[in-house]
Design a protein around this motif. Structure first.
Motif, mmCIF file in Angstrom:
data_model
loop_
_atom_site.group_PDB
_atom_site.id
_atom_site.type_symbol
_atom_site.label_atom_id
_atom_site.label_comp_id
_atom_site.label_asym_id
_atom_site.label_seq_id
_atom_site.Cartn_x
_atom_site.Cartn_y
_atom_site.Cartn_z
ATOM 1 N N LEU A 119 -21.326 -0.689 -32.963
ATOM 2 C CA LEU A 119 -22.612 -0.080 -32.667
ATOM 3 C C LEU A 119 -22.435 1.380 -32.269
ATOM 4 C CD1 LEU A 119 -24.271 -2.972 -30.628
ATOM 5 C CD2 LEU A 119 -24.678 -2.341 -33.013
ATOM 6 N N THR A 120 -23.348 2.197 -32.722
ATOM 7 C CA THR A 120 -23.373 3.613 -32.391
ATOM 8 C C THR A 120 -24.836 4.043 -32.303
ATOM 9 O OG1 THR A 120 -22.465 5.776 -32.980
ATOM 10 C CG2 THR A 120 -23.276 4.418 -34.797
ATOM 11 N N ASP A 121 -25.062 5.334 -32.204
ATOM 12 C CA ASP A 121 -26.435 5.835 -32.167
ATOM 13 C C ASP A 121 -27.068 5.748 -33.547
ATOM 14 O OD1 ASP A 121 -26.278 6.471 -29.478
ATOM 15 O OD2 ASP A 121 -25.508 8.486 -29.889
ATOM 16 N N ARG A 122 -28.372 5.499 -33.566
ATOM 17 C CA ARG A 122 -29.123 5.519 -34.821
ATOM 18 C C ARG A 122 -29.202 6.948 -35.331
ATOM 19 N NH1 ARG A 122 -34.276 4.841 -34.481
ATOM 20 N NH2 ARG A 122 -34.334 5.540 -32.343
ATOM 21 N N THR A 123 -29.330 7.091 -36.640
ATOM 22 C CA THR A 123 -29.499 8.427 -37.208
ATOM 23 C C THR A 123 -30.925 8.685 -37.654
ATOM 24 O OG1 THR A 123 -28.804 7.648 -39.397
ATOM 25 C CG2 THR A 123 -27.091 8.546 -37.964
ATOM 26 N N SER A 124 -31.752 7.651 -37.718
ATOM 27 C CA SER A 124 -33.149 7.789 -38.114
ATOM 28 C C SER A 124 -34.015 7.843 -36.860
ATOM 29 C CB SER A 124 -33.568 6.596 -38.977
ATOM 30 O OG SER A 124 -34.958 6.630 -39.202
ATOM 31 N N HIS A 125 -34.938 8.775 -36.848
ATOM 32 C CA HIS A 125 -35.835 8.886 -35.702
ATOM 33 C C HIS A 125 -37.267 8.928 -36.207
ATOM 34 C CE1 HIS A 125 -32.435 9.392 -33.079
ATOM 35 N NE2 HIS A 125 -31.941 10.256 -33.947
ATOM 36 N N GLY A 126 -38.144 8.193 -35.547
ATOM 37 C CA GLY A 126 -39.545 8.159 -35.940
ATOM 38 C C GLY A 126 -39.920 6.967 -36.786
ATOM 39 N N GLU A 127 -38.940 6.263 -37.344
ATOM 40 C CA GLU A 127 -39.227 5.112 -38.202
ATOM 41 C C GLU A 127 -39.158 3.797 -37.430
ATOM 42 O OE1 GLU A 127 -37.568 2.871 -42.223
ATOM 43 O OE2 GLU A 127 -36.515 4.627 -41.486
ATOM 44 N N ILE A 128 -38.229 3.699 -36.490
ATOM 45 C CA ILE A 128 -38.010 2.459 -35.755
ATOM 46 C C ILE A 128 -38.523 2.616 -34.329
ATOM 47 C CG2 ILE A 128 -36.275 0.809 -34.943
ATOM 48 C CD1 ILE A 128 -36.706 0.879 -38.020
ATOM 49 N N ALA A 129 -39.438 1.726 -33.937
ATOM 50 C CA ALA A 129 -40.021 1.769 -32.601
ATOM 51 C C ALA A 129 -39.169 1.010 -31.587
ATOM 52 C CB ALA A 129 -41.434 1.188 -32.629
ATOM 53 N N ASP A 130 -38.469 -0.039 -32.051
ATOM 54 C CA ASP A 130 -37.713 -0.873 -31.130
ATOM 55 C C ASP A 130 -36.669 -1.662 -31.909
ATOM 56 O OD1 ASP A 130 -37.047 -1.973 -28.685
ATOM 57 O OD2 ASP A 130 -38.905 -3.107 -28.452
ATOM 58 N N ILE A 131 -35.562 -1.978 -31.240
ATOM 59 C CA ILE A 131 -34.561 -2.883 -31.800
ATOM 60 C C ILE A 131 -34.213 -3.900 -30.732
ATOM 61 C CG2 ILE A 131 -33.618 -1.149 -33.380
ATOM 62 C CD1 ILE A 131 -31.196 -0.911 -31.565
ATOM 63 N N GLY A 132 -33.766 -5.061 -31.171
ATOM 64 C CA GLY A 132 -33.373 -6.082 -30.206
ATOM 65 C C GLY A 132 -32.498 -7.141 -30.836
ATOM 66 N N TRP A 133 -31.730 -7.823 -29.986
ATOM 67 C CA TRP A 133 -30.871 -8.936 -30.392
ATOM 68 C C TRP A 133 -31.520 -10.212 -29.892
ATOM 69 C CZ3 TRP A 133 -26.794 -8.186 -33.539
ATOM 70 C CH2 TRP A 133 -26.338 -6.871 -33.689
ATOM 71 N N PHE A 134 -31.699 -11.187 -30.785
ATOM 72 C CA PHE A 134 -32.445 -12.388 -30.434
ATOM 73 C C PHE A 134 -31.714 -13.643 -30.885
ATOM 74 C CE2 PHE A 134 -35.457 -8.954 -31.154
ATOM 75 C CZ PHE A 134 -36.175 -8.965 -29.966
ATOM 76 N N ASP A 135 -31.850 -14.693 -30.066
ATOM 77 C CA ASP A 135 -31.376 -16.011 -30.451
ATOM 78 C C ASP A 135 -32.287 -16.521 -31.560
ATOM 79 O OD1 ASP A 135 -31.653 -19.146 -30.085
ATOM 80 O OD2 ASP A 135 -29.698 -18.552 -29.269
ATOM 81 N N VAL A 136 -31.715 -17.094 -32.596
ATOM 82 C CA VAL A 136 -32.501 -17.559 -33.744
ATOM 83 C C VAL A 136 -33.524 -18.616 -33.332
ATOM 84 C CG1 VAL A 136 -32.377 -18.668 -36.015
ATOM 85 C CG2 VAL A 136 -30.671 -16.979 -35.368
ATOM 86 N N GLY A 137 -33.224 -19.383 -32.316
ATOM 87 C CA GLY A 137 -34.150 -20.406 -31.845
ATOM 88 C C GLY A 137 -35.220 -19.874 -30.900
ATOM 89 N N ALA A 138 -35.150 -18.584 -30.564
ATOM 90 C CA ALA A 138 -36.114 -17.999 -29.623
ATOM 91 C C ALA A 138 -36.545 -16.616 -30.105
ATOM 92 C CB ALA A 138 -35.493 -17.918 -28.230
ATOM 93 N N LEU A 139 -37.026 -16.557 -31.339
ATOM 94 C CA LEU A 139 -37.463 -15.282 -31.905
ATOM 95 C C LEU A 139 -38.787 -14.857 -31.274
ATOM 96 C CD1 LEU A 139 -36.738 -15.993 -35.680
ATOM 97 C CD2 LEU A 139 -35.374 -14.587 -34.117
#
Length: 164
Positions: A119-139
């Motif tokens: 993992l590193t810093d994103r290079t796109s700005h303005g397109e993605i509002a949020d990111i997250g890691w989720f358990d498949v059973g608890a989306l």
């Protein structure tokens, strides 16, 4: 759990219904058929990475369009870095191919599984509002139907659908 939070870009959400038809028209003229990639990055705890765009509702698998002269894997590598700061360390595994006729005639989406990454810093700005890691059973409740379907195919052994 959310990796970071960026305020939703309201102006982009408002203009999207007007700009998307122009984008589709340009894509059809310049490409004929379109191709996209989505990545299923899975961390050491078995959680999957999802993104929330500024111009679409709900949580999605990260990814985007394959540009002319670009391989699908190169597009995936670019999109994962831009949208989520994921640097793919090993060759991703092609999981499934889907026609996206319901959304855009002539469009196809390839889904890849990514098990080794940094993992590193994103290079796109303005397109993605949020990111997250989720358990498949608890989306999250607002996870897009196609994202849920792809994760069910990968994690629950469902036969891959031919349509997105």
């Amino acid at each position: 759990m959310t990796a970071y939070r960026h305020p939703m870009t309201t102006w982009r959400t408002l203009i999207e219904p007007f700009t998307r038809p122009l984008f589709f028209a340009w894509s059809r003229i310049s490409r004929g058929m379109t191709l996209g990639v989505r990545g299923v990055a899975i961390d050491a705890d078995g959680r999957v990475l999802l993104v929330k765009h500024t111009y679409l509702h709900g949580w999605w698998l990260p990814g985007g369009g394959v540009e002319r002269g670009q391989s699908c894997e190169d597009a995936l590598i670019r999109e994962m870095r831009e949208e989520a700061g994921v640097i793919i360390e090993d060759r991703p595994a092609l999981v499934s191919i889907h026609a996206n006729e319901r959304f855009f005639r002539g469009d196809h989406v390839l889904v890849y599984r990514i098990d080794r990454f940094a993992l590193t810093d994103r290079t796109s700005h303005g397109e993605i509002a949020d990111i997250g890691w989720f358990d498949v059973g608890a989306l999250p409740e607002d996870t897009h139907r196609a994202t849920r379907d792809r994760l069910t195919e990968i994690f629950c052994g469902a036969d891959p659908a031919t349509s997105w």
